[in-house]
Write a protein that holds these residues in place. Structure first.
Motif, PDB file in Angstrom:
ATOM      1  N   SER A  44     -13.658 -13.853   3.900  1.00 59.69           N
ATOM      2  CA  SER A  44     -12.792 -12.778   3.968  1.00 59.69           C
ATOM      3  C   SER A  44     -11.349 -13.000   3.797  1.00 59.69           C
ATOM      4  O   SER A  44     -10.646 -11.938   3.910  1.00 59.69           O
ATOM      5  N   SER A  45     -11.191 -14.277   3.470  1.00 63.49           N
ATOM      6  CA  SER A  45      -9.609 -14.429   3.258  1.00 63.49           C
ATOM      7  C   SER A  45      -9.445 -13.983   1.930  1.00 63.49           C
ATOM      8  O   SER A  45     -10.052 -13.838   0.822  1.00 63.49           O
ATOM      9  N   SER A  46      -8.017 -13.680   1.526  1.00 62.55           N
ATOM     10  CA  SER A  46      -7.645 -13.496   0.082  1.00 62.55           C
ATOM     11  C   SER A  46      -7.487 -14.640  -0.795  1.00 62.55           C
ATOM     12  O   SER A  46      -7.427 -16.024  -0.126  1.00 62.55           O
ATOM     13  N   VAL A  47      -8.021 -14.635  -1.852  1.00 62.92           N
ATOM     14  CA  VAL A  47      -8.256 -15.914  -2.552  1.00 62.92           C
ATOM     15  C   VAL A  47      -7.114 -16.528  -3.063  1.00 62.92           C
ATOM     16  O   VAL A  47      -6.921 -17.623  -3.168  1.00 62.92           O
ATOM     17  N   LEU A  48      -5.965 -15.654  -2.977  1.00 65.09           N
ATOM     18  CA  LEU A  48      -4.563 -16.342  -3.439  1.00 65.09           C
ATOM     19  C   LEU A  48      -3.921 -17.136  -2.349  1.00 65.09           C
ATOM     20  O   LEU A  48      -2.801 -18.000  -2.741  1.00 65.09           O
ATOM     21  N   GLN A  49      -4.280 -17.017  -1.125  1.00 67.53           N
ATOM     22  CA  GLN A  49      -3.959 -18.024  -0.188  1.00 67.53           C
ATOM     23  C   GLN A  49      -4.588 -18.447   0.813  1.00 67.53           C
ATOM     24  O   GLN A  49      -5.871 -18.010   0.855  1.00 67.53           O
ATOM     25  N   SER A  56      -2.985 -34.911   2.666  1.00 67.12           N
ATOM     26  CA  SER A  56      -3.383 -35.765   3.897  1.00 67.12           C
ATOM     27  C   SER A  56      -4.772 -35.771   3.715  1.00 67.12           C
ATOM     28  O   SER A  56      -5.389 -36.609   4.909  1.00 67.12           O
ATOM     29  N   GLY A  57      -5.620 -35.081   3.227  1.00 67.29           N
ATOM     30  CA  GLY A  57      -7.005 -35.280   3.287  1.00 67.29           C
ATOM     31  C   GLY A  57      -7.566 -34.338   4.067  1.00 67.29           C
ATOM     32  O   GLY A  57      -8.736 -34.418   4.283  1.00 67.29           O
ATOM     33  N   GLN A  58      -6.869 -33.317   4.632  1.00 63.78           N
ATOM     34  CA  GLN A  58      -7.510 -32.144   5.364  1.00 63.78           C
ATOM     35  C   GLN A  58      -8.093 -31.409   4.457  1.00 63.78           C
ATOM     36  O   GLN A  58      -7.516 -31.066   3.410  1.00 63.78           O
ATOM     37  N   THR A  59      -9.048 -30.774   4.574  1.00 62.54           N
ATOM     38  CA  THR A  59      -9.518 -29.469   3.993  1.00 62.54           C
ATOM     39  C   THR A  59      -9.682 -28.284   4.726  1.00 62.54           C
ATOM     40  O   THR A  59     -10.088 -28.316   5.904  1.00 62.54           O
ATOM     41  N   THR A  60      -9.319 -27.203   3.828  1.00 58.92           N
ATOM     42  CA  THR A  60      -9.339 -25.753   4.669  1.00 58.92           C
ATOM     43  C   THR A  60     -10.205 -25.021   3.789  1.00 58.92           C
ATOM     44  O   THR A  60     -10.318 -25.408   2.493  1.00 58.92           O
ATOM     45  N   VAL A  61     -10.892 -24.310   4.505  1.00 54.05           N
ATOM     46  CA  VAL A  61     -12.096 -23.437   3.850  1.00 54.05           C
ATOM     47  C   VAL A  61     -11.397 -22.045   3.705  1.00 54.05           C
ATOM     48  O   VAL A  61     -10.800 -21.362   4.635  1.00 54.05           O
ATOM     49  N   ILE A  62     -11.704 -21.621   2.449  1.00 55.84           N
ATOM     50  CA  ILE A  62     -11.311 -20.246   2.142  1.00 55.84           C
ATOM     51  C   ILE A  62     -12.475 -19.502   2.553  1.00 55.84           C
ATOM     52  O   ILE A  62     -13.287 -19.535   1.847  1.00 55.84           O
ATOM     53  N   THR A 120      -9.030 -25.918  -0.467  1.00 57.16           N
ATOM     54  CA  THR A 120      -7.715 -26.370  -0.835  1.00 57.16           C
ATOM     55  C   THR A 120      -7.435 -28.003  -0.277  1.00 57.16           C
ATOM     56  O   THR A 120      -7.778 -28.206   0.812  1.00 57.16           O
ATOM     57  N   ILE A 121      -7.170 -28.805  -1.288  1.00 59.22           N
ATOM     58  CA  ILE A 121      -7.292 -29.939  -1.075  1.00 59.22           C
ATOM     59  C   ILE A 121      -5.923 -30.476  -0.462  1.00 59.22           C
ATOM     60  O   ILE A 121      -4.871 -30.082  -1.414  1.00 59.22           O
ATOM     61  N   HIS A 122      -5.482 -30.754   0.553  1.00 58.18           N
ATOM     62  CA  HIS A 122      -4.141 -31.329   1.110  1.00 58.18           C
ATOM     63  C   HIS A 122      -4.100 -32.805   0.676  1.00 58.18           C
ATOM     64  O   HIS A 122      -4.805 -33.618   1.068  1.00 58.18           O
ATOM     65  N   THR A 130       0.141 -20.731   8.299  1.00 57.82           N
ATOM     66  CA  THR A 130       1.024 -20.132   7.316  1.00 57.82           C
ATOM     67  C   THR A 130       0.771 -19.931   5.906  1.00 57.82           C
ATOM     68  O   THR A 130      -0.260 -20.948   5.637  1.00 57.82           O
ATOM     69  N   PRO A 131       0.532 -18.902   5.209  1.00 56.30           N
ATOM     70  CA  PRO A 131       0.092 -19.005   3.922  1.00 56.30           C
ATOM     71  C   PRO A 131       0.717 -19.926   2.909  1.00 56.30           C
ATOM     72  O   PRO A 131       1.883 -20.235   2.938  1.00 56.30           O
ATOM     73  N   GLN A 132      -0.150 -20.484   2.103  1.00 58.37           N
ATOM     74  CA  GLN A 132       0.088 -21.774   1.260  1.00 58.37           C
ATOM     75  C   GLN A 132      -0.151 -21.307  -0.219  1.00 58.37           C
ATOM     76  O   GLN A 132      -1.281 -20.609  -0.124  1.00 58.37           O
ATOM     77  N   PRO A 133       0.222 -21.673  -1.065  1.00 54.30           N
ATOM     78  CA  PRO A 133       0.094 -21.537  -2.338  1.00 54.30           C
ATOM     79  C   PRO A 133      -1.379 -22.321  -2.627  1.00 54.30           C
ATOM     80  O   PRO A 133      -1.626 -23.297  -2.005  1.00 54.30           O
ATOM     81  N   LEU A 134      -2.189 -21.879  -3.412  1.00 57.44           N
ATOM     82  CA  LEU A 134      -3.391 -22.355  -3.611  1.00 57.44           C
ATOM     83  C   LEU A 134      -3.529 -23.785  -3.945  1.00 57.44           C
ATOM     84  O   LEU A 134      -4.450 -24.539  -3.250  1.00 57.44           O
ATOM     85  N   LEU A 135      -2.864 -24.040  -4.977  1.00 55.51           N
ATOM     86  CA  LEU A 135      -2.959 -25.647  -5.665  1.00 55.51           C
ATOM     87  C   LEU A 135      -1.453 -26.305  -5.246  1.00 55.51           C
ATOM     88  O   LEU A 135      -0.436 -25.878  -5.906  1.00 55.51           O
ATOM     89  N   ASP A 136      -1.384 -26.733  -3.928  1.00 52.95           N
ATOM     90  CA  ASP A 136       0.034 -27.478  -3.775  1.00 52.95           C
ATOM     91  C   ASP A 136       0.000 -28.777  -3.659  1.00 52.95           C
ATOM     92  O   ASP A 136       0.944 -29.449  -2.872  1.00 52.95           O
TER      93      ASP A 136
END
Length: 788
Positions: A758-763, A749-755, A745-747, A770-776
């Motif tokens: 084991s994570s659900s693909v939708l969150q 701010s430039g922070q990247t988070t890895v899914i 997910t690209i925020h 906190t769960p965030q939509p995939l493309l915010d």
């Protein structure tokens, strides 16, 4: 009988020394050779011809020098393609003089040097030094050099064993003598330095000039046999320091015994070992109940006294011999850490023996009790030793009786380590250079395998595992049996959320120098090869030879009267010097005299042969065969191992008074001289210098020229068109069998988070969890420069 009639000894054409052919050895003949030894020593037990007199051996060791230097010796350069295995080089110290043997791959042991000039305490064949355009070798035309510490030094005036003499094996002259005020206990050397070990001091000399480089005066004394144990790698030098200095202390070091109680470990091990199998003089089933559960009062008292005394046992310092300052090396609060690589507690008792593995990344240490040997991985930091980490990967558990370690040796691939004690027993342990439980997957193939199998890697199992262990009280593992899988990496303990975030959230596999440290694995020996040495072992056999445990499980027939000890070694009390080394099998033609050696014959063995020389002068080749544990219900990658060993061949190398001495000056085709020439030639090429006496441009090794020679552009284009490109390695997997891609997910701010897998693909779990939509994010607002 047969051995006496057809003598395996004859003179060598090449050196004029003695040549000894191997005799095929079986368990039976191995025992019989000891019987003949006993008959030689105890003539009243024996009628007939008088025995051949043998000289008394004081020490034995396998040497590394130019003759078996695979990295710098031209002939061995192509070692894997030509099967050109280097010879074993063996030094024997007698009560009168010393001897050097070479055992080439053909198996015909060849005497290279033999001298009688009084007792020798230590000797080394010095390797050709590393040279450069700035630094030349002052002794080039005298090499190879033999460094010797004899009872009477060259000057004759100094006290006994206080002088190192360097002799030229080419000319026979003495080229240098280094005097000390106190006795020398050992010599060590590599391509850079010669190290002289004194009671609580170490002095290092430059290999090219033999001028003093640095000295250490803060060693912790050891009761023996090795007064001041050190380990010298190709660059690093490890020694036992007498204090722990907190500001230099590295992360990690020895884990206490509290990680997993030994009782539990040994019980689980006892379940896997066949019941009723006798391990040298001790039945495994006894081990379960009689282990000490904790320290005795006596030990606790001793421990509290140690705290008060300024000296602390069990501390190891590793220095880089290249970057350490000249003069005295001092590890103190005031000293900077220049040249100090690591500084850590390794044991609670004084250290008695240490060794680096061939790469220098692992250090094995043993203490004076000899119950447990520790394997450490040294992960250094360029700034200071306090930033380095020392991972305690293994505790090799020998037993509960006391034993002094005299020799430690690694196999070339670092999957096996053999530790020999003064009781004459060599213990063979399986290890991995990266830690973790040894098992069928790691030790049954001829090649070293990765920490994880390809399946585990590509299926993302490790990530799932880390996700689960990091969430306190996480869900059950979705993969059955995963958490207990021994071939996976060790579980990394509980991480705090910040560590987890830093390491996994930012797709950083983690810095091995930072916490968490890997977990410790306790390993028991797979084989114990004992030198039979008491009359009791031979006169009456109680039960069969049990080679399943890889040892002579023969108990003395009578407990009430101890069997007399026969020990030709230097110390009293049944101490028994042995040395061990791994190498390709040399007994093929002893067993099949008519056969020519096949090129790939050595390839079929998973483990190299183990060679053990004892102070009876018999060198025995033992074949080691690891196999899956026979009691395992089904064999999988994770099945534990057991090992079968048997003696395959033996060489009788002990000198008799009738043998002639074999001293320099030597012929130019003497193996030691040929090897020194080849290595020196290579050293010149490496340093970019023209070797002396070479006819103008070098023609012998075109490959060195071809790098520098000028090719026209057209040839290059042609060459490029022949290049074959492989874009991926097998085994191929379907995409759905395990993620080979990561979604991010690209925020803004430039922070990247890895899914993670084991994570659900939708969150996606963002930093705040906190769960965030995939493309915010809105692509129009995105500052693309920040993404770089």
């Amino acid at each position: 009988g047969a051995m006496a009639t057809e003598s395996p000894r004859r003179p060598s054409r090449c050196t004029g020394g003695v040549v000894v052919r191997p005799q095929a050895a079986t368990e039976q003949s191995y025992m019989e050779s000891v019987v003949t030894f006993l008959q030689d020593v105890v003539p009243q037990a024996y009628s007939g011809t008088p025995p051949e007199e043998k000289e008394k051996i004081v020490w034995v060791r396998f040497e590394n020098a130019d003759l078996n230097d695979t990295s710098r010796n031209m002939e061995f350069h192509e070692i894997h393609s030509t099967g050109n295995e280097p010879p074993l080089l063996l030094l024997i110290g007698y009560s009168d003089g010393m001897q050097v043997w070479s055992i080439p791959i053909s198996g015909e042991a060849q005497e290279l040097f033999s001298v009688r000039h009084g007792p020798v305490r230590a000797a080394r064949i010095l390797p050709a030094p590393q040279i450069s355009a700035q630094k030349c070798d002052n002794f080039a035309e005298k090499r190879p050099l033999l460094g010797v510490c004899k009872s009477i030094g060259s000057s004759g005036t100094s006290p006994p064993y206080c002088c190192v003499d360097l002799y030229s094996l080419r000319t026979g002259e003495m080229v240098k003598s280094i005097q000390f005020k106190t006795p020398i206990y050992d010599l060590h050397c590599n391509k850079r330095i010669l190290v002289v070990v004194l009671q609580e001091k170490i002095a290092a000399f430059d290999s090219c000039t033999f001028t003093k480089k640095f000295f250490v005066t803060s060693c912790y004394p050891c009761p023996g046999p090795n007064m001041n144990p050190i380990a010298l790698g190709s660059r690093w030098l490890a020694y036992a320091e007498n204090k722990l200095i907190r500001c230099h202390q590295s992360r990690g070091g020895a884990c206490g015994d509290n990680i997993q109680s030994y009782t539990a470990t040994v019980i689980s091990a006892a379940k896997t070992i066949k019941t009723g199998l006798t391990m040298v003089g001790k039945v495994v089933t006894q081990l379960t109940g009689t282990l000490p559960s904790g320290a005795t009062e006596e030990e606790i008292l001793a421990h509290s006294n140690l705290r008060r005394s300024p000296l602390v046992p069990g501390i190891v310092t590793i220095i880089d011999t290249d970057t350490v300052a000249e003069g005295q090396v001092l590890v103190s609060e005031d000293s900077d850490s220049d040249g100090i690589v690591a500084h850590f507690p390794a044991h609670e008792k004084p250290i008695c023996c240490m060794a680096f593995n061939p790469s220098g990344m692992l250090l094995v240490t043993t203490d004076t009790l000899g119950h447990d040997f520790h394997v450490f991985q040294i992960l250094t930091h360029p700034w200071s030793s306090s930033q380095s980490a020392v991972h305690h990967l293994y505790t090799l558990h020998r037993g509960e009786t006391e034993a002094k370690v005299q020799d430690i040796s690694f196999s070339h691939d670092c999957r096996w380590v053999v530790v020999s004690t003064l009781r004459g027993t060599s213990h063979v342990f399986p290890i991995n250079p990266y830690g973790g439980q040894p098992c069928v997957r790691t030790h049954m193939s001829p090649r070293v395998v990765n920490r994880m199998s390809r399946f585990q890697k590509s299926a993302g199992l490790e990530e799932i595992e880390q996700e689960l262990t990091s969430k306190q009280g996480g869900r059950c593992s979705p993969v059955p049996g995963l958490s207990s899988s021994p071939s996976g990496s060790p579980l990394h303990g509980k991480l705090n959320s910040q560590d987890t975030y830093n390491n996994f959230t930012n797709n950083n596999p983690g810095n091995p120098r930072l916490l968490p440290l890997p977990s410790l694995t306790v390993v028991l020996p797979l084989a114990q090869i004992k030198q039979p040495m008491t009359l009791g072992t031979i006169t009456k056999r109680t039960g069969p030879y049990l080679f399943g445990a890889g040892c002579f499980s023969i108990k003395a027939p009578c407990k009430s009267k101890p069997a007399p000890q026969i020990s030709p070694s230097k110390s009293v009390g049944g101490e028994f010097c042995v040395a061990a080394v791994f190498g390709a099998s040399r007994s093929w033609f002893a067993n099949n005299s008519g056969l020519k050696r096949e090129k790939d014959q050595s390839k079929q063995f998973v483990v190299e042969s183990l060679y053990i020389i004892s102070c009876y002068g018999s060198l025995v080749e033992h074949v080691l065969e690891p196999r899956p544990l026979s009691t395992a219900p089904k064999i999988s990658d994770d099945t534990p191992l057991e090992m079968v060993t048997c003696p395959r061949a033996s060489w009788a190398l002990v000198r008799t008074p009738q043998w002639n001495e074999l001293q320099p000056p030597f012929n130019a085709n003497h193996p030691l001289l040929l090897a020194a020439d080849a290595v020196q030639y290579y050293q010149y090429l490496l340093a970019g210098l023209v070797p002396p006496g070479s006819p103008g441009p070098i023609t012998r090794h075109e490959s060195y020229d071809s790098l520098a020679s000028d090719h026209s552009g057209q040839e290059d284009e042609e060459w490029l068109s022949q290049v074959e490109i492989v874009t991926h390695t097998g085994p191929h997997r379907r995409l759905w069998m395990g993620p080979q891609f990561q979604f991010k997910t690209i925020h803004p701010s430039g922070q990247t988070t890895v899914i993670s897998s084991s994570s659900s693909v939708l969150q996606s779990h963002g930093p705040s969890d906190t769960p965030q939509p995939l493309l915010d994010f809105d692509t129009d607002d995105l500052d693309l420069n920040s993404l770089r």
